[in-house]
Design a protein around this motif. Structure first.
Motif, PDB file in Angstrom:
ATOM      1  N   ARG A  13       0.827  -1.214   0.000  1.00  0.00           N
ATOM      2  CA  ARG A  13       0.000   0.000   0.000  1.00  0.00           C
ATOM      3  C   ARG A  13       0.862   1.265   0.000  1.00  0.00           C
ATOM      4  O   ARG A  13       0.652   2.176  -0.805  1.00  0.00           O
ATOM      5  N   ASP A  14       1.829   1.312   0.891  1.00  0.00           N
ATOM      6  CA  ASP A  14       2.662   2.509   1.018  1.00  0.00           C
ATOM      7  C   ASP A  14       3.483   2.742  -0.242  1.00  0.00           C
ATOM      8  O   ASP A  14       3.714   3.895  -0.641  1.00  0.00           O
ATOM      9  N   THR A  15       3.931   1.666  -0.875  1.00  0.00           N
ATOM     10  CA  THR A  15       4.689   1.801  -2.124  1.00  0.00           C
ATOM     11  C   THR A  15       3.806   2.388  -3.218  1.00  0.00           C
ATOM     12  O   THR A  15       4.221   3.290  -3.969  1.00  0.00           O
ATOM     13  N   GLN A  16       2.587   1.888  -3.304  1.00  0.00           N
ATOM     14  CA  GLN A  16       1.669   2.408  -4.319  1.00  0.00           C
ATOM     15  C   GLN A  16       1.302   3.860  -4.041  1.00  0.00           C
ATOM     16  O   GLN A  16       1.229   4.691  -4.955  1.00  0.00           O
ATOM     17  N   LEU A  17       1.064   4.174  -2.769  1.00  0.00           N
ATOM     18  CA  LEU A  17       0.743   5.562  -2.417  1.00  0.00           C
ATOM     19  C   LEU A  17       1.904   6.496  -2.726  1.00  0.00           C
ATOM     20  O   LEU A  17       1.705   7.626  -3.186  1.00  0.00           O
ATOM     21  N   ALA A  18       3.118   6.022  -2.480  1.00  0.00           N
ATOM     22  CA  ALA A  18       4.296   6.842  -2.780  1.00  0.00           C
ATOM     23  C   ALA A  18       4.411   7.082  -4.276  1.00  0.00           C
ATOM     24  O   ALA A  18       4.772   8.184  -4.720  1.00  0.00           O
ATOM     25  N   THR A  19       4.087   6.062  -5.074  1.00  0.00           N
ATOM     26  CA  THR A  19       4.130   6.211  -6.527  1.00  0.00           C
ATOM     27  C   THR A  19       3.087   7.215  -7.000  1.00  0.00           C
ATOM     28  O   THR A  19       3.367   8.082  -7.842  1.00  0.00           O
ATOM     29  N   VAL A  20       1.887   7.101  -6.446  1.00  0.00           N
ATOM     30  CA  VAL A  20       0.812   8.034  -6.809  1.00  0.00           C
ATOM     31  C   VAL A  20       1.189   9.466  -6.426  1.00  0.00           C
ATOM     32  O   VAL A  20       0.983  10.406  -7.201  1.00  0.00           O
ATOM     33  N   ASP A  21       1.766   9.645  -5.242  1.00  0.00           N
ATOM     34  CA  ASP A  21       2.172  10.981  -4.809  1.00  0.00           C
ATOM     35  C   ASP A  21       3.298  11.520  -5.681  1.00  0.00           C
ATOM     36  O   ASP A  21       3.314  12.709  -6.019  1.00  0.00           O
ATOM     37  N   ALA A  22       4.233  10.646  -6.060  1.00  0.00           N
ATOM     38  CA  ALA A  22       5.334  11.080  -6.932  1.00  0.00           C
ATOM     39  C   ALA A  22       4.785  11.523  -8.289  1.00  0.00           C
ATOM     40  O   ALA A  22       5.230  12.537  -8.857  1.00  0.00           O
ATOM     41  N   ASN A  23       3.818  10.774  -8.813  1.00  0.00           N
ATOM     42  CA  ASN A  23       3.189  11.164 -10.077  1.00  0.00           C
ATOM     43  C   ASN A  23       2.466  12.499  -9.936  1.00  0.00           C
ATOM     44  O   ASN A  23       2.507  13.342 -10.844  1.00  0.00           O
ATOM     45  N   TYR A  24       1.820  12.691  -8.794  1.00  0.00           N
ATOM     46  CA  TYR A  24       1.108  13.947  -8.541  1.00  0.00           C
ATOM     47  C   TYR A  24       2.083  15.120  -8.506  1.00  0.00           C
ATOM     48  O   TYR A  24       1.852  16.156  -9.160  1.00  0.00           O
ATOM     49  N   GLN A  25       3.174  14.969  -7.763  1.00  0.00           N
ATOM     50  CA  GLN A  25       4.171  16.032  -7.685  1.00  0.00           C
ATOM     51  C   GLN A  25       4.781  16.323  -9.054  1.00  0.00           C
ATOM     52  O   GLN A  25       5.014  17.484  -9.413  1.00  0.00           O
ATOM     53  N   ARG A  26       5.017  15.263  -9.822  1.00  0.00           N
ATOM     54  CA  ARG A  26       5.569  15.448 -11.172  1.00  0.00           C
ATOM     55  C   ARG A  26       4.584  16.223 -12.042  1.00  0.00           C
ATOM     56  O   ARG A  26       4.984  17.134 -12.800  1.00  0.00           O
ATOM     57  N   ARG A  27       3.300  15.882 -11.950  1.00  0.00           N
ATOM     58  CA  ARG A  27       2.299  16.559 -12.770  1.00  0.00           C
ATOM     59  C   ARG A  27       2.154  18.023 -12.389  1.00  0.00           C
ATOM     60  O   ARG A  27       1.921  18.875 -13.256  1.00  0.00           O
ATOM     61  N   LEU A  28       2.296  18.327 -11.099  1.00  0.00           N
ATOM     62  CA  LEU A  28       2.280  19.728 -10.689  1.00  0.00           C
ATOM     63  C   LEU A  28       3.444  20.484 -11.327  1.00  0.00           C
ATOM     64  O   LEU A  28       3.274  21.601 -11.828  1.00  0.00           O
ATOM     65  N   GLY A  29       4.614  19.869 -11.292  1.00  0.00           N
ATOM     66  CA  GLY A  29       5.788  20.497 -11.896  1.00  0.00           C
ATOM     67  C   GLY A  29       5.620  20.669 -13.394  1.00  0.00           C
ATOM     68  O   GLY A  29       6.004  21.706 -13.962  1.00  0.00           O
ATOM     69  N   GLU A  30       5.039  19.666 -14.042  1.00  0.00           N
ATOM     70  CA  GLU A  30       4.825  19.757 -15.486  1.00  0.00           C
ATOM     71  C   GLU A  30       3.807  20.844 -15.822  1.00  0.00           C
ATOM     72  O   GLU A  30       3.950  21.533 -16.852  1.00  0.00           O
ATOM     73  N   ALA A  31       2.791  21.015 -14.972  1.00  0.00           N
ATOM     74  CA  ALA A  31       1.817  22.083 -15.194  1.00  0.00           C
ATOM     75  C   ALA A  31       2.493  23.448 -15.085  1.00  0.00           C
ATOM     76  O   ALA A  31       2.212  24.362 -15.877  1.00  0.00           O
ATOM     77  N   ASP A  32       3.395  23.597 -14.123  1.00  0.00           N
ATOM     78  CA  ASP A  32       4.145  24.849 -13.980  1.00  0.00           C
ATOM     79  C   ASP A  32       5.040  25.093 -15.190  1.00  0.00           C
ATOM     80  O   ASP A  32       5.133  26.222 -15.691  1.00  0.00           O
ATOM     81  N   THR A  33       5.689  24.036 -15.647  1.00  0.00           N
ATOM     82  CA  THR A  33       6.575  24.167 -16.811  1.00  0.00           C
ATOM     83  C   THR A  33       5.785  24.542 -18.050  1.00  0.00           C
ATOM     84  O   THR A  33       6.209  25.408 -18.833  1.00  0.00           O
ATOM     85  N   ARG A  34       4.624  23.884 -18.230  1.00  0.00           N
ATOM     86  CA  ARG A  34       3.792  24.223 -19.389  1.00  0.00           C
ATOM     87  C   ARG A  34       3.336  25.673 -19.318  1.00  0.00           C
ATOM     88  O   ARG A  34       3.297  26.369 -20.344  1.00  0.00           O
ATOM     89  N   TYR A  35       3.003  26.130 -18.120  1.00  0.00           N
ATOM     90  CA  TYR A  35       2.575  27.527 -17.972  1.00  0.00           C
ATOM     91  C   TYR A  35       3.689  28.477 -18.393  1.00  0.00           C
ATOM     92  O   TYR A  35       3.447  29.450 -19.134  1.00  0.00           O
ATOM     93  N   GLU A  36       4.896  28.225 -17.915  1.00  0.00           N
ATOM     94  CA  GLU A  36       6.021  29.094 -18.268  1.00  0.00           C
ATOM     95  C   GLU A  36       6.274  29.077 -19.766  1.00  0.00           C
ATOM     96  O   GLU A  36       6.546  30.119 -20.379  1.00  0.00           O
ATOM     97  N   THR A  37       6.168  27.894 -20.373  1.00  0.00           N
ATOM     98  CA  THR A  37       6.384  27.772 -21.821  1.00  0.00           C
ATOM     99  C   THR A  37       5.290  28.511 -22.582  1.00  0.00           C
ATOM    100  O   THR A  37       5.563  29.221 -23.563  1.00  0.00           O
ATOM    101  N   ARG A  38       4.057  28.338 -22.123  1.00  0.00           N
ATOM    102  CA  ARG A  38       2.942  29.015 -22.794  1.00  0.00           C
ATOM    103  C   ARG A  38       3.042  30.525 -22.652  1.00  0.00           C
ATOM    104  O   ARG A  38       2.737  31.268 -23.594  1.00  0.00           O
TER     105      ARG A  38
END
Length: 355
Positions: free
Chosen positions: A212-237
Motif C-alpha cells: 500500500r505505502d509503495t503504491q501511495l508513494a508512486t501516486v504521490d510522486a506522479n502527482y508532484q511530477r504533474r504539478l511540476g509539469e503544469a508549472d513548466t507548461r505555464y512558463e512555456t505558454r
C-alpha cells in the motif's frame, strides 16, 4: 539359605516388572485421552490473502489553450491596399475615410495636432505604453463611442472558445487518507497457537502495508511530477504568449506605418484633406491597437493561469481517486485477514491455550 534367597529375589523382580508395566499402560492411556493439539500452519493460511492489485495511474490528456490574436481587420487591409495602389482612391475608401473625419470632428485641437505629428517612433511608443495620457488618453476613451463603420477599420481581438465562461479553479485542499489501525483485537492472547496466529497475521498485514505505502508513494510522486509539469507548461505558454504579442505588435505597427506612408504620399500630391483623414485613421488605429494588445494579453495571460490551475486540480483529483482505490483495496484484504485471524483465534481457543 541360598536357595530361599534366590527364590525370594526372583519373585520380587517379577512383581516389580508387573508394577512397571501397569504404570506404563496407565500413562499411555492418559496420553491417548489428552493428545497434544496440532497447531495449524497459519503462515500458509494468511498467504491466501491476495496481494494488492496494481493501480493504473496514467497521465491525463493535456490540451493546449487557444489564446486568440489581435489583427488588422479585412476592412482596414482593403483601405491600406487601395491607398497603396498608384492612381485614384476608390469611392468606397473615400467614404470610409469621410466617416473617420465625421466621427472625430469633436476631438480637441491637441488630438488633431497629435495625428498630424504621428510617426513610426511615436507609433512604437504608443504600442508599448501601459497607460496612455493626455491627448492619447482622450482618443482611447472615445473609441467605444465610434460608429460601427469606423470601428470596422480598427484592430480587432479574436477570442477563442477557451475564453468562454473563463473562471479560476480553486485548488482543493490536500486530503490525507486515514488508514486506521491495523490492531483489531484489543484482548491479549496467550499460548503458542494464538501467538503463531497473531504472528502470521501481523506478517501478512505488514506485507500489505508495504504494498500500500509503495503504491501511495508512486501516486504521490506522479502527482508532484504533474504539478511540476503544469508549472513548466505555464512558463512555456507564457513565453509563447509574449512572442505572439511581439508578432502581433509588429503586424499592427506595420499597418499603422503603411497608413502614415499613404498620408505622406497624399500630402506630397497636394491632397491635404485626404492626408489628414488618413493621419487621423492612423492615430485611431494605433491607439486601438495599443488598447487591444493590452486587453488581449491580460485575458490570454489569465487564461493560461486558468489552464495551469485546472491541470493541477485534475492532477489532485487523480491523486485522491487513486489513493481511494489503494486504500479500498488494502482495507478489503485487511478485512479478509481479520476474518481469518478471528477464526484462527477461535480455533485455538477450542483446542485449548496450547502449552
Amino acid at each position: 539359605m541360598r536357595t530361599q534367597f534366590t527364590h525370594f529375589y526372583r519373585r520380587s523382580t517379577y512383581f516389580a516388572c508387573l508394577l512397571f508395566i501397569s504404570l506404563l499402560l496407565i500413562n499411555c492411556s492418559k496420553d491417548d485421552d489428552n493428545p497434544t493439539p496440532e497447531v495449524p500452519d497459519f503462515e500458509e493460511e494468511f498467504d491466501e490473502v491476495e496481494d494488492l492489485p496494481e493501480v493504473e495511474d496514467e497521465d491525463p490528456e493535456v490540451t493546449e489553450p487557444e489564446t486568440g490574436n489581435v489583427e488588422t481587420s479585412e476592412e482596414t487591409q482593403a483601405v491600406v491596399d487601395d491607398l497603396g495602389d498608384d492612381g485614384e482612391v476608390s469611392e468606397e475608401t473615400q467614404e470610409k475615410l469621410g466617416a473617420v473625419e465625421t466621427a472625430t470632428e469633436s476631438y480637441s485641437e491637441g488630438v488633431k495636432e497629435t495625428a498630424k505629428n504621428l510617426n513610426e517612433e511615436e507609433v512604437e511608443n504608443i504600442l508599448e505604453t501601459e497607460e496612455l495620457e493626455g491627448d492619447l488618453a482622450e482618443v482611447e476613451s472615445g473609441l467605444e463611442a465610434l460608429p460601427a463603420e469606423v470601428t470596422a477599420l480598427l484592430p480587432e481581438i479574436n477570442y477563442s472558445a477557451d475564453f468562454d465562461g473563463r473562471a479560476a479553479v480553486a485548488n482543493a485542499a490536500l486530503k490525507i487518507p486515514d488508514f486506521g489501525d491495523k490492531e483489531v483485537y484489543a484482548q491479549a492472547v496467550n499460548g503458542s497457537c494464538q501467538e503463531q496466529a497473531r504472528d502470521a497475521y501481523d506478517t501478512r498485514i505488514e506485507e500489505l502495508e508495504t504494498q500500500r505505502d509503495t503504491q501511495l508513494a508512486t501516486v504521490d510522486a506522479n502527482y508532484q511530477r504533474r504539478l511540476g509539469e503544469a508549472d513548466t507548461r505555464y512558463e512555456t505558454r507564457l513565453a509563447g504568449l509574449q512572442e505572439d504579442r511581439a508578432a502581433f505588435k509588429a503586424d499592427l505597427k506595420g499597418t499603422a506605418v503603411n497608413l502614415l506612408n499613404a498620408a505622406a504620399a497624399a500630402g506630397e500630391a497636394g491632397q491635404e484633406e485626404l492626408a489628414e483623414q488618413i493621419q487621423t485613421l492612423a492615430l485611431l488605429y494605433t491607439v486601438k491597437a495599443s488598447k487591444s494588445l493590452k486587453e488581449w494579453f491580460a485575458e490570454a495571460s489569465a487564461l493560461l493561469v486558468d489552464f495551469q490551475e485546472e491541470e493541477k486540480a485534475a492532477a489532485l483529483t487523480i491523486k485522491e481517486t487513486k489513493e481511494g482505490e489503494i486504500t479500498s483495496n488494502f482495507e478489503a484484504r485487511k478485512a479478509t485477514a481479520d476474518a481469518k485471524l478471528s477464526a484462527a483465534l477461535a480455533n485455538c481457543h477450542n483446542q485449548g491455550s496450547g502449552n
